[in-house]
Design a protein around this motif. Structure first.
Motif, PDB file in Angstrom:
ATOM      1  N   PRO A  13      45.692  29.749  40.956  1.00 21.92           N
ATOM      2  CA  PRO A  13      44.485  30.520  41.539  1.00 21.92           C
ATOM      3  C   PRO A  13      44.891  31.969  41.825  1.00 21.92           C
ATOM      4  O   PRO A  13      44.056  32.713  41.963  1.00 21.92           O
ATOM      5  CB  PRO A  13      44.336  29.746  42.861  1.00 21.92           C
ATOM      6  N   PHE A  14      46.191  32.351  41.743  1.00 19.97           N
ATOM      7  CA  PHE A  14      46.549  33.742  42.063  1.00 19.97           C
ATOM      8  C   PHE A  14      46.665  34.649  40.951  1.00 19.97           C
ATOM      9  O   PHE A  14      47.411  35.621  41.104  1.00 19.97           O
ATOM     10  CB  PHE A  14      47.825  33.633  43.145  1.00 19.97           C
ATOM     11  N   ALA A  15      46.648  33.877  39.793  1.00 19.38           N
ATOM     12  CA  ALA A  15      47.182  34.682  38.549  1.00 19.38           C
ATOM     13  C   ALA A  15      46.242  35.982  38.231  1.00 19.38           C
ATOM     14  O   ALA A  15      45.073  36.009  38.840  1.00 19.38           O
ATOM     15  CB  ALA A  15      46.748  33.760  37.323  1.00 19.38           C
ATOM     16  N   VAL A  16      46.960  37.138  37.995  1.00 19.96           N
ATOM     17  CA  VAL A  16      46.285  38.285  38.084  1.00 19.96           C
ATOM     18  C   VAL A  16      46.026  38.711  36.486  1.00 19.96           C
ATOM     19  O   VAL A  16      46.796  38.802  35.626  1.00 19.96           O
ATOM     20  CB  VAL A  16      47.023  39.580  38.596  1.00 19.96           C
ATOM     21  N   LYS A  17      44.624  38.951  36.591  1.00 20.13           N
ATOM     22  CA  LYS A  17      44.187  39.631  35.200  1.00 20.13           C
ATOM     23  C   LYS A  17      43.654  40.989  35.575  1.00 20.13           C
ATOM     24  O   LYS A  17      43.222  41.215  36.553  1.00 20.13           O
ATOM     25  CB  LYS A  17      42.898  38.785  34.600  1.00 20.13           C
ATOM     26  N   THR A  18      44.040  41.949  34.292  1.00 19.79           N
ATOM     27  CA  THR A  18      43.234  43.207  34.604  1.00 19.79           C
ATOM     28  C   THR A  18      41.880  43.162  34.616  1.00 19.79           C
ATOM     29  O   THR A  18      41.320  42.266  34.058  1.00 19.79           O
ATOM     30  CB  THR A  18      43.766  44.323  33.642  1.00 19.79           C
ATOM     31  N   PRO A  19      41.186  43.847  35.473  1.00 19.01           N
ATOM     32  CA  PRO A  19      39.673  43.840  35.676  1.00 19.01           C
ATOM     33  C   PRO A  19      38.883  44.193  34.223  1.00 19.01           C
ATOM     34  O   PRO A  19      37.783  43.262  33.886  1.00 19.01           O
ATOM     35  CB  PRO A  19      39.231  44.935  36.700  1.00 19.01           C
ATOM     36  N   HIS A  51      47.423  53.209  44.987  1.00 19.78           N
ATOM     37  CA  HIS A  51      48.535  52.833  43.930  1.00 19.78           C
ATOM     38  C   HIS A  51      47.922  51.830  43.043  1.00 19.78           C
ATOM     39  O   HIS A  51      46.739  50.894  43.113  1.00 19.78           O
ATOM     40  CB  HIS A  51      49.698  52.230  44.796  1.00 19.78           C
ATOM     41  N   ARG A  52      48.607  51.394  41.894  1.00 19.30           N
ATOM     42  CA  ARG A  52      48.091  50.327  40.869  1.00 19.30           C
ATOM     43  C   ARG A  52      47.977  48.890  41.648  1.00 19.30           C
ATOM     44  O   ARG A  52      49.082  48.713  42.524  1.00 19.30           O
ATOM     45  CB  ARG A  52      49.080  50.341  39.878  1.00 19.30           C
ATOM     46  N   GLY A  53      46.808  48.274  41.432  1.00 23.45           N
ATOM     47  CA  GLY A  53      46.792  47.097  42.196  1.00 23.45           C
ATOM     48  C   GLY A  53      46.119  47.216  43.426  1.00 23.45           C
ATOM     49  O   GLY A  53      45.926  46.109  44.185  1.00 23.45           O
ATOM     50  N   SER A  54      45.587  48.200  43.689  1.00 25.82           N
ATOM     51  CA  SER A  54      44.944  48.509  45.234  1.00 25.82           C
ATOM     52  C   SER A  54      43.510  47.937  45.314  1.00 25.82           C
ATOM     53  O   SER A  54      42.756  47.755  46.013  1.00 25.82           O
ATOM     54  CB  SER A  54      45.026  49.642  45.758  1.00 25.82           C
ATOM     55  N   GLY A  55      42.939  47.913  43.765  1.00 25.97           N
ATOM     56  CA  GLY A  55      41.484  47.215  43.887  1.00 25.97           C
ATOM     57  C   GLY A  55      40.556  48.075  43.265  1.00 25.97           C
ATOM     58  O   GLY A  55      39.423  47.904  43.411  1.00 25.97           O
ATOM     59  N   LYS A  56      41.188  49.446  42.775  1.00 25.68           N
ATOM     60  CA  LYS A  56      40.074  50.290  42.465  1.00 25.68           C
ATOM     61  C   LYS A  56      39.377  50.297  41.135  1.00 25.68           C
ATOM     62  O   LYS A  56      38.129  50.196  41.287  1.00 25.68           O
ATOM     63  CB  LYS A  56      40.919  51.729  42.001  1.00 25.68           C
TER      64      LYS A  56
END
Length: 607
Positions: A13-19, A51-56
């Protein structure tokens, strides 16, 4: 520890994909809006810093037509704005060959031309994908053909494109035909730039030169008139603008200065390394006159201050629900170490009893307990018993604080924790992450940040001159961590949680450069705070809480700041071992005896 990269959300559930790699429905299902998201959706030029990963990127992608239609339950025609997304780092406009034109006056003209071709190409690609519902198949051929003949070819002809003359006009009947034209123009320009890189002599450019005001804005207006775009403002969503060259950045700033926001707005994201705010004419654009800003990095470890834990909680709930884990509170899924929390609670009761007996300390007994119980527990573990490593960085609240306001710094470790727990369960479903697995991952993340990332930065240094600055940053981070640790160990200190500092004098340029690198690479966070005199504000630097395990620090709740001189910091950067030795013999107050007093600021805490 297992490594989780771009994983399947169906299993972790916490896997991170680039948007960029998420489908529209996945974007909508995973997205939890920051409060600033509403402001971002109104007309006006805006910068999103973080920073990278902040949700922009997630926010920008959520503003694209398909995600907006799903969210609002409407058609493209009913959208309040039309978002055209372009990732700068995914283009070739920051290629090395553009350096050749960087210092030439004509380079500004070419840079604007290159940016316009990319923006228009991405816009027509979006039209091809999203706007088919605006017209029937027969209408689309006639509309595009009429638009090309009466508007597009005329504008391109004004800009110098010879193929737009009546004798050489290509036949256009669908969006892809227009995309091909802009791809061709861009390819021709790119070939010229590359030829320039091989030649010592000046090579004249004979191709078209597209501009913001003479090509882009008129084309957008006519697209609305011909029904090829919805009748609403167009937002260009420019991601990772740090990747632009200096010239290209000045061109973009020039567009911002035009304030053409009624019909066209620029939403520009940066990763704390935007090169300049000056235009091609040297004028500086300023907020709020030309643009507004959203900063995702501050002393409050996140743009939403006390709401950040609630935002993370919603994100965790959404992700657990997506994999079928229902009715589980995030604090139960990431439990704290029960034995540790009970010991901290006993210390809290001790402090309350001491306050009642002596009537000293904070204004209320609970103040002393909240401020001192956890630091005192860490001190006792790290004192005579030398068992500081036994402190466990576990529990939802600690993980939230350690993430330092960057949601990816919560999700990526959580994904690895989940993978390790799944392995430890031997096939049984994961209902929670054990405190030991949480602690192991947080410590590994800390080691990576403090050791491996610095080595990586030195390996990636563009010049040999950059390496000493990286070493000095490492020394300052190490020295600050040791200083904050020594302060936590001081039994007589009334405020023992320290993560922040201000500079009491005017820092020299070399120190500013070092600290700016610390902010850029995520070791420090920058904010402002009012001066004690009550007149004006000054910069506040906050050490990343991800480093807490390295220095046995308490990442929770309230935090204090120290007032340090430039010479003090420069001395640490040059002679960190000498500083740590002085710290061991004299303690935190000993080495700070010439510095102004400790001051208190309030960080977010859970209600």
């Amino acid at each position: 520890m297992n490594t989780v990269g771009v994983s399947d959300l169906a299993t972790n559930p916490f896997a991170v994909k680039t948007p960029e790699n998420l489908k529209p429905q996945e974007l909508v299902d995973l997205f939890v809006p920051y409060p600033e998201y509403e402001n971002l959706q109104v007309s006006g030029h805006q910068f999103l810093h973080g920073h990278r990963g902040s949700g922009k990127s997630m926010m920008l992608k959520m503003m694209t037509p398909d995600a907006q239609c799903l969210t609002r339950g409407c058609s493209v025609k009913e959208l309040p704005y039309y978002g055209s997304y372009l990732s700068i780092k995914a283009t070739d406009i920051n290629a090395a060959e553009y350096v050749r034109i960087e210092n030439e006056p004509s380079g500004f003209i070419l840079s604007e031309h290159v940016l316009i071709t990319k923006l228009l190409g991405s816009l027509f690609l979006s039209i091809k994908k999203h706007c088919a519902s605006l017209w029937t198949e027969q209408d689309s051929h006639s509309k595009i053909k009429e638009f090309a003949e009466r508007v597009l070819f005329k504008r391109l002809s004004y800009a110098g494109w010879e193929s737009s003359s009546p004798q050489t006009q290509p036949s256009l009947s669908k969006p892809q035909d227009v995309i091909d034209i802009f791809d061709y123009i861009h390819a021709e320009t790119a070939r010229y730039i590359k030829r320039r890189a091989f030649s010592r002599e000046y090579l004249p450019y004979a191709g078209p030169l597209l501009g913001f005001q003479d090509v882009l804005l008129p084309i957008i207006d006519e697209l609305r008139q011909y029904g090829l775009l919805p009748d609403c403002p167009v937002f260009f969503l420019l991601d990772d603008a740090d990747n632009l060259s200096l010239q290209q950045t000045k061109v973009l700033n020039t567009w911002v200065s035009y304030r053409s926001t009624d019909n066209t707005s620029l939403k520009i994201s940066t990763q704390m390394n935007y090169k300049t705010y000056r235009t091609t004419s040297g004028i500086k654009i300023e907020s709020p006159h030309d643009y507004s800003e959203i900063n995702f990095t501050s002393v409050y470890t996140g743009s939403v201050k006390e709401n950040y834990p609630k935002l993370v909680e919603k994100i965790v709930e959404k992700r657990l629900l997506m994999v079928g884990i229902k009715g589980v509170n995030p604090r139960d899924f990431f439990p704290a170490d029960l034995v540790q929390e009970e010991a901290i609670q006993r210390i809290s009761e001790e402090l309350k009893a001491r306050w009642s007996a002596n009537s000293t300390g904070g204004y209320r007994a609970a103040d002393d307990a909240y401020r001192l119980a956890r630091p005192e527990y860490i001190r006792r573990l790290s004192g005579k018993s030398k068992q500081g490593s036994r402190y466990r960085y576990a529990g939802f609240d600690q993980l939230v604080h350690i993430s330092s306001g960057i949601i990816r710094f919560f999700l990526e470790p959580a994904a690895r924790m989940f993978a390790d727990q799944l392995k430890a369960n031997n096939g049984l479903p994961v209902t929670h992450i054990s405190p030991s697995i949480q602690d192991d991952e947080i410590r590994q993340q800390c080691d990576n940040l403090l050791i491996e990332k610095f080595d990586e930065m030195k390996g990636d240094a563009e010049t040999e001159e950059d390496i000493p600055s990286i070493d000095k940053l490492r020394n300052i981070i190490y020295g600050l961590g040791c200083l904050f640790q020594a302060h936590l160990m001081d039994e007589e200190a009334s405020q023992r949680r320290v993560f922040s500092f201000i500079i009491s004098d005017t820092p020299p340029k070399n120190l500013e450069t070092i600290l700016r690198s610390g902010v850029r690479f995520g070791y420090l966070y920058e904010d402002t705070i009012g001066k004690k005199s009550g007149m004006g504000r000054t910069k506040l630097y906050v050490l990343s809480r991800r480093l807490a395990p390295a220095f046995k620090l308490d990442p929770m709740g309230f935090s204090n700041y120290l007032s340090l001189t430039s010479n003090f910091l420069l001395d640490i950067s040059e002679r960190p071992n000498n500083f740590v030795n002085r710290l061991k013999t004299r303690g935190a107050r000993g080495v700070l005896e010439d510095s102004p007093q400790l001051s208190l600021i309030e960080d977010f805490r859970n209600e």
